[in-house]
Design a protein around this motif. Structure first.
Motif, short mmCIF file in Angstrom:
data_model
loop_
_atom_site.label_atom_id
_atom_site.label_comp_id
_atom_site.label_asym_id
_atom_site.label_seq_id
_atom_site.Cartn_x
_atom_site.Cartn_y
_atom_site.Cartn_z
N PRO A 134 15.84 -4.90 -6.32
CA PRO A 134 15.77 -6.36 -6.34
C PRO A 134 15.36 -6.96 -4.99
CG PRO A 134 18.06 -5.61 -6.35
CD PRO A 134 17.20 -4.38 -6.48
N GLU A 135 15.54 -6.20 -3.89
CA GLU A 135 15.19 -6.74 -2.57
C GLU A 135 13.69 -6.81 -2.35
OE1 GLU A 135 17.21 -5.97 1.30
OE2 GLU A 135 18.22 -4.44 0.11
N LEU A 136 12.95 -5.99 -3.11
CA LEU A 136 11.53 -5.80 -2.81
C LEU A 136 10.69 -6.49 -3.87
CD1 LEU A 136 10.01 -3.97 -0.69
CD2 LEU A 136 9.67 -2.41 -2.58
N GLN A 137 10.43 -7.75 -3.70
CA GLN A 137 9.70 -8.52 -4.72
C GLN A 137 8.20 -8.32 -4.53
OE1 GLN A 137 11.05 -10.47 -7.17
NE2 GLN A 137 13.11 -9.81 -6.62
N LEU A 138 7.64 -7.36 -5.27
CA LEU A 138 6.21 -7.06 -5.11
C LEU A 138 5.38 -7.70 -6.21
CD1 LEU A 138 6.30 -3.24 -4.29
CD2 LEU A 138 5.97 -5.12 -2.69
N GLU A 194 0.90 -1.16 0.00
CA GLU A 194 0.00 0.00 0.00
C GLU A 194 0.93 1.20 0.00
OE1 GLU A 194 0.21 -1.64 2.99
OE2 GLU A 194 0.38 -0.10 4.54
N VAL A 195 0.84 1.98 -1.10
CA VAL A 195 1.83 3.03 -1.34
C VAL A 195 1.58 4.23 -0.43
CG1 VAL A 195 2.72 4.60 -3.11
CG2 VAL A 195 2.09 2.27 -3.72
N CYS A 196 0.31 4.41 -0.07
CA CYS A 196 -0.12 5.69 0.52
C CYS A 196 -0.25 5.60 2.03
CB CYS A 196 -1.45 6.04 -0.13
SG CYS A 196 -2.46 7.18 0.76
N GLY A 197 0.22 6.62 2.73
CA GLY A 197 0.16 6.63 4.20
C GLY A 197 -1.26 6.62 4.74
N SER A 198 -2.19 7.28 4.03
CA SER A 198 -3.58 7.27 4.49
C SER A 198 -4.15 5.86 4.40
CB SER A 198 -4.44 8.22 3.66
OG SER A 198 -3.92 9.51 3.71
N HIS A 199 -3.71 5.10 3.39
CA HIS A 199 -4.13 3.71 3.30
C HIS A 199 -3.57 2.90 4.48
CE1 HIS A 199 -5.24 3.62 -1.26
NE2 HIS A 199 -6.29 3.87 -0.47
N LEU A 232 -1.09 -13.55 2.30
CA LEU A 232 -1.16 -12.17 1.82
C LEU A 232 -0.36 -11.28 2.75
CD1 LEU A 232 -2.16 -9.83 0.15
CD2 LEU A 232 -4.33 -9.91 1.32
N GLU A 233 0.72 -10.73 2.19
CA GLU A 233 1.57 -9.85 2.99
C GLU A 233 1.39 -8.42 2.51
OE1 GLU A 233 6.28 -9.46 4.26
OE2 GLU A 233 5.68 -11.01 2.85
N LEU A 234 1.04 -7.52 3.46
CA LEU A 234 0.88 -6.11 3.11
C LEU A 234 2.13 -5.36 3.53
CD1 LEU A 234 -2.68 -4.76 3.99
CD2 LEU A 234 -1.61 -4.97 1.75
N ILE A 235 2.72 -4.65 2.60
CA ILE A 235 3.94 -3.88 2.91
C ILE A 235 3.61 -2.41 2.79
CG2 ILE A 235 6.27 -3.41 2.03
CD1 ILE A 235 5.61 -6.53 0.97
N SER A 236 4.01 -1.63 3.80
CA SER A 236 3.69 -0.21 3.79
C SER A 236 4.75 0.55 3.01
CB SER A 236 3.62 0.32 5.22
OG SER A 236 2.68 -0.42 5.94
N GLY A 237 4.32 1.38 2.11
CA GLY A 237 5.24 2.08 1.22
C GLY A 237 5.63 3.47 1.69
N PRO A 238 6.24 4.25 0.80
CA PRO A 238 6.81 5.55 1.19
C PRO A 238 5.82 6.70 1.07
CG PRO A 238 7.41 5.03 -1.06
CD PRO A 238 6.53 3.91 -0.59
N GLY A 239 4.51 6.41 1.11
CA GLY A 239 3.54 7.43 0.76
C GLY A 239 3.11 8.34 1.87
N CYS A 240 4.05 8.75 2.70
CA CYS A 240 3.75 9.76 3.71
C CYS A 240 4.74 10.89 3.47
CB CYS A 240 3.90 9.15 5.10
SG CYS A 240 4.35 10.33 6.36
N ASP A 277 14.85 1.94 5.46
CA ASP A 277 14.42 0.61 5.01
C ASP A 277 12.92 0.42 5.16
OD1 ASP A 277 16.91 -0.09 4.29
OD2 ASP A 277 17.35 -1.34 6.05
N ILE A 278 12.35 1.07 6.18
CA ILE A 278 10.90 0.94 6.41
C ILE A 278 10.13 1.62 5.28
CG2 ILE A 278 9.03 1.71 7.94
CD1 ILE A 278 11.16 1.17 10.26
N LEU A 279 10.63 2.78 4.84
CA LEU A 279 9.96 3.49 3.75
C LEU A 279 10.01 2.70 2.46
CD1 LEU A 279 11.32 7.03 4.56
CD2 LEU A 279 8.93 6.37 4.50
N LYS A 280 11.04 1.87 2.30
CA LYS A 280 11.15 1.06 1.09
C LYS A 280 10.40 -0.26 1.24
CE LYS A 280 15.72 1.50 0.33
NZ LYS A 280 17.03 1.32 -0.29
N GLY A 281 9.89 -0.52 2.44
CA GLY A 281 9.18 -1.78 2.65
C GLY A 281 10.11 -2.95 2.89
#
Lengths: 337, 362
Positions: B182-186, B32-37, B54-62, B317-321
């Motif tokens: 390459p680390e972030l296989q989405l 989920e790219v967006c911080g509001s999500h 199902l793994e949800l990864i928080s993206g850099p959308g803040c 690293d958290i912002l990149k998921g």
């Protein structure tokens, strides 16, 4: 007193101070104890233990839909006494005024304080006024202290909540907080937003009489809202709290304003609501008693105390998921009370 | 309440949860790219009912979280200048730079005003003609149109003591960086709702095609989010990679073209530094030469000081998921919402703040 305003002289203790006291404070707040204008009020000693509390009020704006700073100052202190099960006896009133404040505004506030005192049956018996130079205050700050008396055997405390107890909220969440926030943001909403400021001591007395020994905890969820107060109850009792989101009462217009501003009603201040923790077998009686009063007409059972999750508040969402409800953290909130 | 209740109804949400369980047929990683999500997913309790696999990864959308320490330091230095009054959104107030925050600056006498809209900052300028009011522009495509409109309003109202320190960013270049990693296989992207209202759902077509990734534009209510996750899981299960718009009541394929034009009138792309992601070419916005009178960087000759990210903080690293907040050694002890070390904890839409506020395991 049209067009007149507060001068530094009004706080000097001299002639102007005396004039202000007699033409305003004694005129509106008059009662036999205050009338003497001595250095301290002398009170008859009541039977039973005493409760004693103090609170300061700095809300901006000083007038808002549903109330004003004076009303908050009377109700807030009465409610703090009531939350320990005390019957409020009397209040002190300390005012810090900013030079240049309109005398009309001050009179409006004193009249409002007087009306609240009459309505709640709790007089102001002693007081003080100071004036600070323009720019050193913000129109008016108020401090009220209050004394109340506790009947024998009354023991109301957040420490007393027990596993299995039921949590009730006496009405809708967030009305005061959202009213002040939208005022400050200059947002006008469809549907009336109004502060819920009101005294709760009569509701508390009804509960105490109706549920002898059944009321464990009473708290008024003011700053930090229901979420923060429940976290305090959980921490003090060493228990967990489980809430059901769909049971939480919120007015539609408050919810709409929260959506707009990105706020959660759980964290908004209330000035006329209480949380009650009661034994499970008396929960329905407590709900009935609350709903028979004006103050508690929209009361609801919102959750229960659980073991094994000391200090944690967890909420079940409508879809059946769960999340934590943490206390409010230091957000740059405006002055709301 | 219309437009809310029908999207939050418990019974329909529970039916969607059951369906989501059925369609997750293999392991899948969705960002989920967006911080509001991120916040909405936690608040609705969706994280606690996700099916296995199902793994949800928080993206850099803040936007606050990706603001570099160097920019924060420049903001604080600006607030400390005599004759300057900075106007900010509340989220920025407590974000630490390398030497304190705007809250610290305010406590030592700097003029820092929290506003709800850039237009409020312009009104502030009108009320304080002796100060230069600088609005600190932090945000994505959602925020920039109102900043552009404010600059146009400042020109029309002849208010010369108003400027913007523009550090806004655009989402698509950051997505490129993430999808190249390459680390972030989405397998799928839950695409932002508000940003997409401006840039349009069509903006994700190149990503779906080039990186073979499923994209669904999602709204923010319970059933919006669950429906979007179901659509993503169905695409991924079928080996597809298309863009679908599950938020058609707010988002069109072409976006808000009027807002796009207004932004292009005032701003032009530039390279900018993202916390966690580094320098991303063409991902920033700067004020065009024609509007330089409203550019705080030009008017006040700002240079960006080099700044170190806080030691031990894993916000990058958290912002990149790549990491989740619980893997950060500072999370929950040295770094809390009351005393944040990294920006992901201080912003109300930050991933760490969401984990700390709502996460059940804390």
């Amino acid at each position: 007193m049209a067009d007149k305003c507060i001068l530094l002289d009004h706080g000097s203790g001299g002639l102007a101070s005396q004039e202000l006291i007699s033409s305003l404070f004694v005129k509106h707040l008059d009662n036999p104890t205050l009338r003497g204008l001595e250095d301290s009020a002398v009170l008859e000693r009541p039977a039973g233990r005493l409760a004693f509390t103090t609170d300061s009020y700095v809300v901006d704006p000083i007038f808002f839909p549903g109330g004003d700073i004076g009303m908050l100052a009377v109700h807030g202190t009465i409610n703090d006494l009531a939350m320990r099960g005390a019957q409020p006896l009397c209040l002190s009133l300390g005012l810090i005024l900013e030079e240049g404040m309109a005398l009309d505004d001050l009179e409006r506030i004193v009249v409002s304080i007087a009306a609240c005192c009459r309505d709640s049956g709790v007089p102001v018996v002693t007081g003080d006024t100071k004036v600070v130079p323009r720019g050193k205050g913000d129109k008016i700050f108020i401090n009220t202290s209050g004394i109340g008396v506790l009947a024998d055997g009354i023991d109301i405390s957040s420490k007393n909540a027990r596993e299995g107890d039921v949590i009730l909220l006496s009405g809708t969440m967030g009305d005061h907080g959202i009213t002040i926030m939208t005022r400050r943001a200059g947002i006008s909403m469809q549907g009336r937003l109004e502060s819920d400021t009101r005294p709760l001591h009569r509701l508390v007395q009804r509960l105490l009489e109706g549920l002898p020994g059944g009321v464990r905890t009473l708290r008024d969820p003011t700053r930090g809202g229901v979420a923060t107060t429940l976290n305090e109850i959980a921490a003090n009792s060493g228990l967990g709290v489980e809430l059901r989101e769909e049971f939480l009462p919120v007015r539609p217009q408050v919810r709409a304003a929260c959506e707009l501003l990105g706020l959660e009603p759980l964290y908004l201040a209330n000035e006329g609501k209480l949380l009650a923790v009661v034994s499970a077998d008396q929960a329905e009686t407590a709900l009935r008693i609350m709903r028979e009063t004006d103050e508690g007409a929209e009361a609801a059972i919102i959750g229960r105390m659980v073991g094994g999750k000391a200090g944690r508040v967890v909420i079940t969402t409508p879809l059946g998921g769960m999340r934590m409800v943490t206390p409010l953290h230091g957000e740059p909130l405006p002055r709301i009370c | 309440m219309k437009y809310y209740d029908e999207y939050r109804d418990g019974a329909s949400a529970r039916a969607l949860v059951a369906e989501l369980r059925k369609v997750v047929t293999r392991p899948m990683r969705i960002m989920e790219v967006c911080g509001s999500h991120t916040m909405a997913i936690f608040r609705n309790g969706i994280r606690s009912i996700l099916p296995d696999g199902l793994e949800l990864i928080s993206g850099p959308g803040c936007p606050v979280c990706v603001t570099s320490a160097s920019h924060m330091d420049a903001f604080i230095a600006m607030a400390d200048r005599p004759g300057v009054r900075v106007a900010i959104f509340g989220d920025l107030f407590r974000v630490p730079g390398s030497r304190g925050s705007l809250a610290n600056a305010s406590s030592r006498g700097a003029k820092v005003d929290i506003v709800y809209s850039p237009i409020d900052a312009l009104d502030l300028a009108a009320r304080h003609p002796q100060d230069l009011v600088v609005f600190l522009g932090v945000g994505f495509e959602t925020t920039t149109p109102t900043i552009a409109a404010t600059i146009l309003a400042a020109r029309n109202r002849n208010i010369s003591n108003f400027a913007v320190f523009a550090t806004q960013k655009t989402v698509p270049p950051a997505l490129t960086v993430l999808l190249e990693d390459p680390e972030l296989q989405l397998n799928g992207l839950l695409c932002p709702g508000h940003v997409s209202a401006i840039i349009g759902a069509g903006a994700y077509i190149p990503f779906a095609e080039k990186y073979h990734i499923a994209c669904v534009v999602a709204g923010f209510e319970t059933t919006d989010l669950l429906t979007s996750l179901i659509m993503l899981a169905q695409q991924i299960g079928a080996g597809e990679a298309r863009v679908e718009n599950a938020y058609a009541r707010a988002v069109s394929w072409e976006g808000n073209t009027r807002a796009q034009q207004m932004v292009a009138e005032i701003f032009e792309p530039c390279d900018t530094q993202w916390r966690g992601l580094g320098l991303i070419p063409g991902s920033g916005l700067k004020i065009r030469e024609k509007y330089r009178d409203f550019d705080a960087e030009v008017r006040l000759h700002v240079t960006l000081p080099p700044a170190d990210e806080p030691k031990g903080c894993r916000c990058g690293d958290i912002l990149k998921g790549i990491s989740n907040p619980r893997q950060c050694p500072l999370f929950g002890n040295r770094c809390t919402p009351a005393s944040p070390v990294g920006p992901c904890m201080v912003s109300s839409e930050g991933t760490c703040a969401a984990f700390h506020k709502y996460g059940l395991e804390v």
